[in-house]
Design a protein around this motif. Structure first.
Motif, short mmCIF file in Angstrom:
data_model
loop_
_atom_site.label_atom_id
_atom_site.label_comp_id
_atom_site.label_asym_id
_atom_site.label_seq_id
_atom_site.Cartn_x
_atom_site.Cartn_y
_atom_site.Cartn_z
N ARG A 323 -3.07 57.58 -92.86
CA ARG A 323 -3.19 57.36 -91.42
C ARG A 323 -4.33 56.38 -91.16
N ASP A 324 -4.68 56.18 -89.88
CA ASP A 324 -5.77 55.27 -89.57
C ASP A 324 -7.08 56.03 -89.42
N ARG A 325 -8.13 55.28 -89.14
CA ARG A 325 -9.45 55.88 -89.06
C ARG A 325 -9.53 56.98 -88.00
N ALA A 326 -8.93 56.76 -86.85
CA ALA A 326 -9.02 57.72 -85.76
C ALA A 326 -8.33 59.03 -86.07
N ASN A 327 -7.39 59.01 -87.03
CA ASN A 327 -6.60 60.21 -87.32
C ASN A 327 -6.94 60.85 -88.65
N MET A 328 -8.02 60.45 -89.26
CA MET A 328 -8.38 61.06 -90.53
C MET A 328 -9.07 62.40 -90.30
N PRO A 329 -8.92 63.36 -91.23
CA PRO A 329 -9.50 64.70 -91.04
C PRO A 329 -10.99 64.78 -91.35
N GLY A 330 -11.51 63.85 -92.14
CA GLY A 330 -12.91 63.91 -92.53
C GLY A 330 -13.85 63.52 -91.39
N SER A 331 -15.13 63.79 -91.60
CA SER A 331 -16.16 63.49 -90.61
C SER A 331 -16.33 61.99 -90.43
N GLN A 332 -16.32 61.54 -89.17
CA GLN A 332 -16.54 60.12 -88.89
C GLN A 332 -17.94 59.68 -89.33
N ARG A 333 -18.87 60.61 -89.25
CA ARG A 333 -20.24 60.31 -89.70
C ARG A 333 -20.25 60.00 -91.20
N GLU A 334 -19.46 60.76 -91.97
CA GLU A 334 -19.39 60.53 -93.41
C GLU A 334 -18.71 59.20 -93.73
N VAL A 335 -17.70 58.85 -92.97
CA VAL A 335 -17.03 57.56 -93.17
C VAL A 335 -18.02 56.42 -92.94
N ALA A 336 -18.80 56.53 -91.87
CA ALA A 336 -19.79 55.48 -91.58
C ALA A 336 -20.83 55.38 -92.70
N ASN A 337 -21.29 56.53 -93.19
CA ASN A 337 -22.25 56.52 -94.30
C ASN A 337 -21.65 55.86 -95.54
N ALA A 338 -20.38 56.18 -95.82
CA ALA A 338 -19.72 55.61 -96.99
C ALA A 338 -19.57 54.09 -96.85
N GLU A 339 -19.20 53.63 -95.68
CA GLU A 339 -19.05 52.19 -95.46
C GLU A 339 -20.39 51.47 -95.63
N GLU A 340 -21.46 52.07 -95.12
CA GLU A 340 -22.79 51.48 -95.30
C GLU A 340 -23.14 51.32 -96.78
N GLU A 341 -22.67 52.27 -97.59
CA GLU A 341 -23.03 52.28 -99.01
C GLU A 341 -22.11 51.41 -99.86
N GLY A 342 -21.06 50.83 -99.24
CA GLY A 342 -20.23 49.87 -99.97
C GLY A 342 -18.82 50.32 -100.27
N VAL A 343 -18.37 51.42 -99.71
CA VAL A 343 -17.00 51.89 -99.92
C VAL A 343 -16.06 51.10 -99.01
N GLU A 344 -14.90 50.73 -99.55
CA GLU A 344 -13.87 50.04 -98.76
C GLU A 344 -12.75 51.03 -98.44
N PHE A 345 -12.40 51.16 -97.17
CA PHE A 345 -11.32 52.04 -96.75
C PHE A 345 -10.04 51.22 -96.55
N VAL A 346 -8.98 51.69 -97.17
CA VAL A 346 -7.68 51.03 -97.05
C VAL A 346 -6.81 51.96 -96.21
N TRP A 347 -6.80 51.72 -94.91
CA TRP A 347 -6.10 52.60 -93.99
C TRP A 347 -4.59 52.37 -94.05
#
Length: 480
Positions: A323-347
């Protein structure tokens, strides 16, 4: 004077503890947030509007007295704040770190709804209890009177430990059985140190042991001891095993080397953090170092995996979610932290199989692109396949973070009469946790399915109260 320290949300902006820069936190497994200083904790607590109907408290599974301990913190009465916090929450220092406050208390803060930014409830909760440990306010349990009854608890995760704490405070003799060599369950071996440093969990384990809780670790029910023997040894038994069976992917190439389960990967990493020697980590089997990593899943476990891989110096880390970012079950705060650290999300991407190189080692994930269609029964939009959009995502290590299912406990333990649901979770009465077997209770994920630590704590506390009521009733009948 007390009121002058509150209601400051109009003049004081929301402020979180300082977060370490991404380039530094990628280098270790230390927690990413600093601590509030006393003045900053008081200032942020003073932003609370002291609602007549506090939605933060209502939406907390433990119904923590949040406005009360925020006010006490604002007034500098930290020991009292800790005592109020501890009344409703067995492990506030843990919930302050890992609860998804953005979906629970903070997400329902009245002042946020009015545009002023939520009170930093989780950070203050963490600060209060960390201060309590530092100041020696956290004492071993000392029951006013010992009782002869005993309770056996299977599982040393948050539900079992919360129940153990509550039962010991009432003087009941408690033995906790756990298959692992350390207590804490997924708080110890499933959640990485950058979210919950392990000394925090071990402090609580030490406190419970010093308070009289007996732990039988490295004890596998059904192998080292039978369920019948545990029932025979205790007046009541609580099942708090959690759910550890990983959901799998039944698709072409799924048996290739380098496709691993999230729980194995995270457990190995946490063991290394304790200083253990882990052969699979040293061999590279459960180690992302230098590899192109793809994590499949969109929950908090997936976020733990991608951020762990970054810290293990992976060559690249991508997260596939259908699904897309808005519909993911995980914490949005954790997604932001992961992106800051260099993780790429393939929605909007889902696996359909795996490519393998010579020697049957995985070389890539066959990805099919998705779009969101009509909502399902829960209201979430269903992903639909986009024909002709398939491609291969290169990967040397694929981590399956697809959630957990219950093990077949009645079969594994040879128990007759223990009823389960069609999902394999144990059937238990709401509130008390009473199962179909007399004197046997069940709490946490083994009843709910994979859920939050805070809900396991709630279940453990509620069921412990039900056990105490049952033990007291039995004692009264015996005395008559």
């Amino acid at each position: 004077m007390a009121s002058q320290k509150m209601l400051k949300f109009v003049t004081v902006n929301r402020d979180m503890p300082e977060k370490r820069p991404p380039q530094l936190r990628r280098e270790d497994f230390g927690e990413i947030y600093g601590e509030f200083a006393r003045e900053k904790a008081a200032e942020q607590s003073g932003r609370c509007s002291q609602c007549g109907v506090p939605y933060c408290q209502t939406h907390c599974p433990l119904h923590n007295n949040i406005p009360d301990w925020l006010r006490l913190t604002a007034e500098g009465r930290l020991q009292e704040a800790y005592e109020v916090s501890q009344e409703t929450n067995t492990f506030p220092e843990i919930c302050g770190r890992i609860c998804p406050q953005d979906r629970l208390c903070e997400g329902n803060c009245v002042i946020e709804k009015s545009g002023h930014g939520t009170v930093t409830i989780g950070a203050v909760e963490k600060y209060i209890t960390d201060t309590a440990f530092d100041e020696g306010w956290v004492k071993p349990i000392q029951p006013a009177q010992e009782r002869a009854e005993s309770v056996g608890i299977i599982g040393a995760g948050p539900g079992g430990l919360a129940a153990a704490d509550r039962l010991r405070r009432a003087g009941v003799q408690v033995t906790v059985y756990d298959r692992y060599d350390r207590g804490g369950g997924l708080m110890t071996y499933g959640i990485p140190g950058f979210k919950l440093e392990k000394d925090i969990v071990m402090k609580r384990m030490d406190q419970l042991e010093a308070g009289g809780v007996t732990f039988r670790l490295n004890c596998n029910v059904g192998t080292d001891i039978t369920f019948a023997e545990i029932r025979e040894a205790h007046d009541a038994v609580m099942i708090a095993t959690g759910v550890y069976k990983s959901r799998d992917l039944l698709m072409p190439g799924a048996g290739a080397d380098g496709i691993i389960r999230a729980i194995d990967y995270l457990t190995a990493s946490n063991r290394v953090g304790f200083g253990d020697t882990v052969a699979e980590h040293e061999s590279g089997e459960l180690n992302a170092s230098g590899k192109k990593v793809v994590v499949i899943g969109g929950g908090d476990t997936a976020m733990d995996c991608v951020r762990t891989a970054i810290r293990q110096d992976a060559a690249s880390v991508k997260c596939l979610y259908r699904r897309d970012r808005a519909n993911m079950p995980g914490s949005q705060r954790e997604v932001a932290n992961a992106e800051e650290e260099g993780v790429e999300f393939v929605w909007l991407s889902a696996p359909k199989g795996f490519a393998a190189a010579e020697g049957d080692a995985v070389s890539g994930v066959m990805v099919q692109k998705m779009r969101l269609g009509a909502p399902d029964a829960t209201g979430r939009q269903m992903p639909e396949l986009i024909e002709g959009s398939d491609y291969i995502e290169d990967a040397d290590l694929v981590i399956k973070a697809l959630g957990f299912e219950p093990e077949e406990l009645p079969r594994l333990w040879g128990v007759e009469g223990l009823e389960v649901t069609r999902w394999g979770t144990i059937k238990a009465e709401f509130g008390s946790g009473q199962t179909s077997l007399p004197g046997v209770y069940a709490v946490g994920d083994i009843v709910r399915g994979a859920s939050l630590v805070v809900w396991a704590i709630r279940d453990g506390r509620d069921s412990a109260d039900a056990i105490l009521a049952q033990l007291s009733q039995a004692a009264t009948v015996a005395a008559e």
